[in-house]
Design an enzyme around this catalytic site. Structure first.
Site, PDB file in Angstrom:
ATOM      1  N   TYR A  52      -2.918 -38.437 -44.829  1.00 47.73           N
ATOM      2  CA  TYR A  52      -3.520 -39.099 -43.669  1.00 47.73           C
ATOM      3  C   TYR A  52      -4.550 -38.170 -43.033  1.00 47.73           C
ATOM      4  CZ  TYR A  52       0.326 -42.513 -43.896  1.00 47.73           C
ATOM      5  OH  TYR A  52       1.222 -43.469 -44.293  1.00 47.73           O
ATOM      6  N   TRP A 217       5.758 -51.025 -43.788  1.00 52.42           N
ATOM      7  CA  TRP A 217       4.418 -50.599 -43.398  1.00 52.42           C
ATOM      8  C   TRP A 217       3.459 -51.805 -43.430  1.00 52.42           C
ATOM      9  CZ3 TRP A 217       0.481 -50.988 -47.087  1.00 52.42           C
ATOM     10  CH2 TRP A 217       0.829 -50.919 -48.437  1.00 52.42           C
ATOM     11  N   GLY A 223      -1.459 -59.233 -47.605  1.00 53.02           N
ATOM     12  CA  GLY A 223      -1.808 -58.599 -48.864  1.00 53.02           C
ATOM     13  C   GLY A 223      -2.079 -57.117 -48.688  1.00 53.02           C
ATOM     14  N   PHE A 224      -2.872 -56.558 -49.607  1.00 50.09           N
ATOM     15  CA  PHE A 224      -3.171 -55.124 -49.557  1.00 50.09           C
ATOM     16  C   PHE A 224      -4.431 -54.909 -48.726  1.00 50.09           C
ATOM     17  CE2 PHE A 224      -4.555 -51.020 -51.514  1.00 50.09           C
ATOM     18  CZ  PHE A 224      -3.431 -50.283 -51.170  1.00 50.09           C
ATOM     19  N   ASP A 226      -5.807 -57.035 -46.510  1.00 51.28           N
ATOM     20  CA  ASP A 226      -6.675 -58.213 -46.519  1.00 51.28           C
ATOM     21  C   ASP A 226      -6.944 -58.753 -45.119  1.00 51.28           C
ATOM     22  OD1 ASP A 226      -6.902 -58.186 -49.273  1.00 51.28           O
ATOM     23  OD2 ASP A 226      -5.171 -59.484 -49.578  1.00 51.28           O
TER      24      ASP A 226
END
Length: 309
Positions: A52, A217, A223-224, A226
């Site tokens: 991060y 998370w 979605g990923f 989206d």
């Protein structure tokens, strides 16, 4: 704020987690205020990862607090390692990388130990015995008290647990009201529908059987990455109508209800918040223990586009 014990540990944790993926976009003063807002909301669990901000988020966190023993003892700190940035990016569960990663994490967080260390994403080249050696060294030295994984399926965890002496107590996975593979195939078993496809190897049931705490998370993403579904009336008109109606009923916001949908599940799933907005953090934390009824929970699930056979 609802709290519970992570089984296999002495950790009494809030079911809402402050994620620190983006805090390097804030000033030190803003970061300190956000952390204090989280604590005032009842959050005692703070999630990090060495990637991060390339480590800058961990540094930002500790600098904002001027970390000392009295501050550290009020927090449960978790970080993750195993993702490396090369020409294409790759995963590394080698003993040397795990050990050096933890040393760097501890230095950046200005602490002597992590409460939990997670392996961030599965490494197909993993040597379980090598991971076990790293975990033993970290545990014996007191640098890491408990261990877990992130984004792993049951058989990947079984393979790792066969060699690792410490119980894997956490698995952090993607889960939100608009991203529900954790439960879809179980609901739609034997149905000739898209939801019936088992995409996660029954990780929810496996975790409950083996006393593993799941952490969700991206609890507002579809979605990923989206986009966020809360307030998106173009893609999710029915879902937002139900969210808004329940928000009025419980005198909270739609964001609060989206969190409450996850925390309503009996698996004691922790919700990892990635917001850097103090107001939104408070709204989300308020979903910790809102008592959605069974009918409301299913109504939200269907409104998100799912079928109840």
């Amino acid at each position: 704020m609802k709290k519970f014990n992570i089984k296999g540990t002495d950790l009494n944790v809030s079911n809402i987690v402050m994620g620190n993926m983006r805090i390097n976009n804030l000033s030190l003063k803003e970061t300190e205020a956000l952390i204090h807002t989280a604590q005032e909301s009842g959050i005692n669990f703070f999630d990090h990862a060495d990637i991060y901000g390339g480590g800058s988020c961990e540094e930002q966190f500790s600098k904002a607090l001027s970390m000392d023993k009295s501050i550290r003892e009020k927090m449960i700190l978790q970080s993750k390692c195993g993702i490396r940035r090369g020409a294409t990016g790759y995963y590394d569960f080698s003993k040397d990388h795990i050990l050096s990663s933890v040393d760097d994490i501890l230095k950046r967080l200005q602490t002597d130990y992590l409460d939990i260390l997670l392996l961030h994403r599965p490494d197909p080249l993993m040597e379980p015995d090598e991971v076990a050696e790293a975990f033993d060294q970290l545990h014996t030295s007191g640098k890491v008290r408990h261990f877990g994984v992130s984004n792993h399926n049951p058989m990947q965890m079984e393979l790792l647990q066969k060699s690792v002496n410490q119980k894997l107590v956490v698995n952090q996975v993607q889960f939100s009201l608009a991203h529900t593979p954790l439960i879809d195939s179980g609901v739609s078993l034997n149905m000739n529908t898209e939801n019936a496809v088992n995409r996660d190897s029954s990780i929810l049931e496996y975790s409950r059987l083996h006393d593993i705490t799941l952490q969700a998370w991206s609890p507002f993403q579809t979605g990923f990455f989206d986009g966020v579904f809360v307030g998106d009336t173009k893609r999710f008109p029915e879902l937002n109508e139900v969210l808004d109606r329940l928000a009025v009923k419980y005198d909270v916001t739609a964001t609060t209800i989206a969190v409450a949908w996850i925390t309503r599940h009996p698996a004691n799933i922790q919700v990892v918040l990635g917001t850097t907005n103090a107001g939104r953090l408070q709204e989300s934390a308020a979903g910790s223990d809102i008592p959605l009824t069974r009918e409301e929970w299913y109504e939200l699930y269907v409104a998100a586009g799912n079928m109840i056979p």
